[in-house]
Design a protein around this motif. Sequence first.
Motif, PDB file in Angstrom:
ATOM      1  N   TYR A 104      18.135 -56.541   5.482  1.00 18.62           N
ATOM      2  CA  TYR A 104      18.118 -57.961   5.095  1.00 18.62           C
ATOM      3  C   TYR A 104      16.911 -58.675   5.727  1.00 18.62           C
ATOM      4  N   LYS A 160      24.126 -63.029   6.044  1.00 12.85           N
ATOM      5  CA  LYS A 160      24.132 -62.422   4.707  1.00 12.85           C
ATOM      6  C   LYS A 160      24.978 -61.163   4.686  1.00 12.85           C
ATOM      7  N   ASP A 171      28.212 -60.673   2.330  1.00 10.98           N
ATOM      8  CA  ASP A 171      28.152 -59.659   1.275  1.00 10.98           C
ATOM      9  C   ASP A 171      29.066 -58.469   1.515  1.00 10.98           C
ATOM     10  N   SER A 205      28.035 -68.310  10.003  1.00 16.76           N
ATOM     11  CA  SER A 205      28.608 -68.931   8.808  1.00 16.76           C
ATOM     12  C   SER A 205      29.508 -70.118   9.143  1.00 16.76           C
TER      13      SER A 205
END
Length: 698
Positions: free
Chosen positions: A399, A422, A426, A535
Amino acid sequence: MNISQKNKDNFFNLVDSLKKCRRADLSDVSKSKDVIEKLYVDPLDNDLILKSISKLNTTILTGRRGTGKSTIIARLQHDIRKSKDRLSLYIDVKSIFEQSKAFSYSAENYADHFSAQDLNKYLIYKSFLKEIISEIKLELKTNTLKFYLAKITDYFGPDKTAFEEELNRIFDDIEKFEYMDVEVLKQKKVLSNEENKNSVNQKVTANVSVDASGPKGGFNAEYGTSNSDASSLNEEFSEVLLKCFNPILIMRNIRELLKKIGINHVFICLDDFSEIDYDAMKIFVDVIIGPLNNLSDEFFKFKIAAYPDRIYLGDIDPQKIEQIRLDFYELYQAKTITDVHAQAQGSIKKLIEKRTQFFCKQTPDEFFDTTKTTLDDYYKALFDITSCVPRNVGWILWYANQQSIAKDKKITLNDLSIAAEKHFIDTVRPYFSQNQFMREPFDMKLEKYHLHQLLERFVNTAKINKRDILVSDSKVFAKDKTKPPTSHFYINKKLEDVLKPLEMQFFITKYNEQKDQDSSELMSFFSFNYGLCVSEDIHYGRGSDRKYVIQRRFNNTKSLQGYLADAKHIACNNHQCKATHDYEMLPMIEMFDMLCPKCKTGTCSVEHANVDVELADEKILLSEFDMQFINSLKVDSPQYPSGLAQELDCTYQKVGKRAARLKDMGFLQAQEMTINKALGKRNYYSLTDEAVTTYFEQ
């Protein structure tokens, strides 16, 4: 700055090699037969893991996905192939079990012996064992002819056919008795009929003996059947299949043949052992692994790759095997948590240095921005983000590569932080977020629902702690008040089993054990997934003061107990009793084989409280594998079948079969194209707009 295209390509190959599941070798990385030796990084200094697994005993490697179990086995096989008296056989247990579900046995021969559901299980297990033995035969033939051809010709003459014929004869003898189980079942049925005549009296006795506390004895008063029927059925499967496949005969004949060509020890490497269902695992151990391990006079030894707490040993003496745990807390146990983390960070450093040198002929500082940050800071960040899991290191760098190297910039700490979020979104979060689309038993959906609620409890507590510390006057928090970390917490160790599913899926990671602030109880300490923290805007860390994380505000035991009171209970299956018990009584009830403490006859089981779980339309429900398939294409698309198989830890044939189904559902499209000149023209998969809309745009 400008990074040469060659360095960009080499760095991409580096991270791609780390993030993929590579099973028995690294042949697609390099054609060199010594590539595994050049790339292997032992988790411990002086190659202690490799040395331990090379010993003449059965060894179990346990660890979460990506901790390097398959790589260690591949390295072991590489060394064995250079030895003069050892042979290694590689068995991909998960793939063989999947193939066994399409069995060729006729059900007519068994119709009178099992119910339809039990018969289907029995024939799958029988097919599974047959495929395992067929794979052992194939591996024996391939590896002996490849590595012991000179000794074969010395003993059997210049024509190796004589050796092959003797090997074939051993397995032909087994096939002659393939339907021995039918005769055994007929005999057992006669015996069971005699037993059933006596069981009538036992049933009457059970019914007469009912009092206020429930029926007495080992039978259910309403149905007259043993409470251990399920366990007895599996024992019957094992007993019958033992006679059918006769592993003792296999063992003696193979040992006699191989000793003729100088082979004194056979290591059977079982990869993805925990990926099969538990009943199949028990039968595999009882029928094949146990007899070969216990009765072969040290000739057969197993090297098993498994998940933590998902291994069955049967009659194998645990004192005579070695279990190596690869998750960093158990692997690097030391006097202080600082020592543990230092060793783990050192392992990441060795991993990156060796890969960078092999793929790029460079040192890591060519790819990491060291103007304001040291390489050790990057290794620490990668440890915090990945919990020292090599495959996750590959994903994070994959990433980060998109944000940096590919754009002519070196990797920064911010790139790693973005990559962590990410990867969490994901790869980790879909375990909960896509629960409604999974085709699986409702009780599994229910368990996921309750686990998600528990995780949210803990996350909300972390956010409350963050706000409270900002206005706290405590000296312990003084150095961290502007950006207080609340990513770590602890619970009473007695309850840590409840959190193991969350740890297995990388939502949390255990990193320590110690007494709490009151020094009264032993506590298990955990950290949230780094990407989850990014997050949810939770600051990651243990605080500047060594007493920071042991403050009572980080004790989530009461929150966990509240979850258990709401979500789980223990229920007796005796219809006369129907007692329920608090979940915290589980250890005590387990000591008595789940016998109900109230009625003393019923068997207890853990049940989840029923709630309304959101379910998607039946037409779009997918299996766990198909869900992983489309998630992989959502992250990286397009992909060709064999590359996708490495991502999904399966064979390319399985990818092809599942791709056909997903195409029929309108979720997958295929196109021939040339993306990499070295690979040439290939068939590439990508998701349709309908798939993206259905599963990802929520």
